[in-house]
Design an enzyme around this catalytic site. Sequence first.
Site, PDB file in Angstrom:
ATOM      1  CG  ASP A  55     -47.835  -2.339  -7.120  1.00 14.75           C
ATOM      2  OD1 ASP A  55     -48.909  -2.963  -5.904  1.00 14.75           O
ATOM      3  OD2 ASP A  55     -48.454  -2.404  -8.349  1.00 14.75           O
ATOM      4  CB  ILE A  56     -45.972  -4.480 -11.538  1.00 18.07           C
ATOM      5  CG1 ILE A  56     -45.029  -5.625 -10.978  1.00 18.07           C
ATOM      6  CG2 ILE A  56     -46.149  -4.934 -13.172  1.00 18.07           C
ATOM      7  CD1 ILE A  56     -44.665  -7.203 -11.635  1.00 18.07           C
TER       8      ILE A  56
ATOM      9  CD  GLU B 296     -48.381  -6.140  -8.209  1.00 21.38           C
ATOM     10  OE1 GLU B 296     -48.674  -5.945  -7.044  1.00 21.38           O
ATOM     11  OE2 GLU B 296     -49.171  -5.178  -8.772  1.00 21.38           O
TER      12      GLU B 296
END
Length: 354
Positions: A214-215, A257
């Site tokens: 996950d960003i 994301e």
Amino acid sequence: MIKYKESVTQSAEYLRLALPLMTKQAAAFHPLSYAIWYEYVAGINRPLKAAVDEQTANGAVLNEATVVSLYQKFISELDEETATRVRAGFQEVLAGMSQSAAEAGSQASQFGSALEQWTEDMGAAPIGGLVGGLDKLLGNTRQMQGAISSLNKQLDDSQQKIEQLRIEVDRAREDALADGLTGLVNRKGFDLALDACLSSCDPDQRGPSLLMTDIDHFKLVNDTYGHLFGDKVIKAVSQILKDNVKGKDTAARYGGEEFVILLPDTPIEGAKSLAEKIRSTIERSRIRRTETNEEIARVTVSLGVAAYCPGESATEFIQRVDSALYESKHGGRNLVTLAAAGGKGAKPAVGNKK
Ligand code: GH3
Ligand code: MG
Ligand code: MG
């Protein structure tokens, strides 16, 4: 559950009966038409038969729209698997028919030339009546040859249409499983890949492993530079994931994301070093804003890694890797965390603690 249980011989007989009925209609000879006439002659669909009889009363023919609506109303509640099998079966029967028609065609043409020769020979003979009879026979043979070659052509055309249809179905299926922004597999595609992987995995084999990423602070990226730039970051991260998977591996966009990578044949050590490689590549890469060419502060990702524990469900597997990802976030982000086996909690974080 497949609804057609007829043997090959029986279905070939139905095909023989269905073809002349189908060819009388205005609609093309595609699988929808065939399904209607197959069920009609097989007598396995009473409501359909009644509707077809009504539509074709007084010599009326079925057009494309009627075929589609009959199909939708009386047949279409096939599940995906059945539809695929019917299509494959149809193609098989048709290929067989085309082959036997081709053979019949060549037999008829041999028979035809033999008769022709005979007629020529007999022409010299005085028995006119016999030659007249043979001429008639020859005419019949020519007719038969013509009918067979036109049937052959129809079958060829139908086969081409079916092949095209099959390609379209495959393409539609691929599109349905792809993510539009990144070109990665989407969540549905990933779920299918994971199910297939778990149902075929060998308990003695090491792997599969799963990575989830996950960003970090992505809301901040959106808030600072706007959504379009956020999309560019998502694409850039996806490209790095694509560059780092190969063979049977599946990289997917799991959510906004958030991404997952399924590694069917990779044991945990390999998965961990891949996660570390992805983490450091993303940390080192720089994304520029198109308008100003300004370099943006670095983007980082957090990762979780898990090895499959034999016997656990897909959901449990995903939950474990998700907890490991959560540990990486909790531990300060830009980290890789290994999930502990069998849901006993995650191991301490590894990677660059910032
Ligand atoms: P964390 O480090 O804890 O992950 O922080 P975060 O800011 O990344 O938090 P979170 O994961 O909750 O936020 C994800 C954000 O991603 C929220 C959402 O608006 C944004 N997002 C989701 N999908 C897209 C997308 O397709 N494009 C863009 N630009 N933003 C998206
Ligand atoms: Mg995030
Ligand atoms: Mg998120």
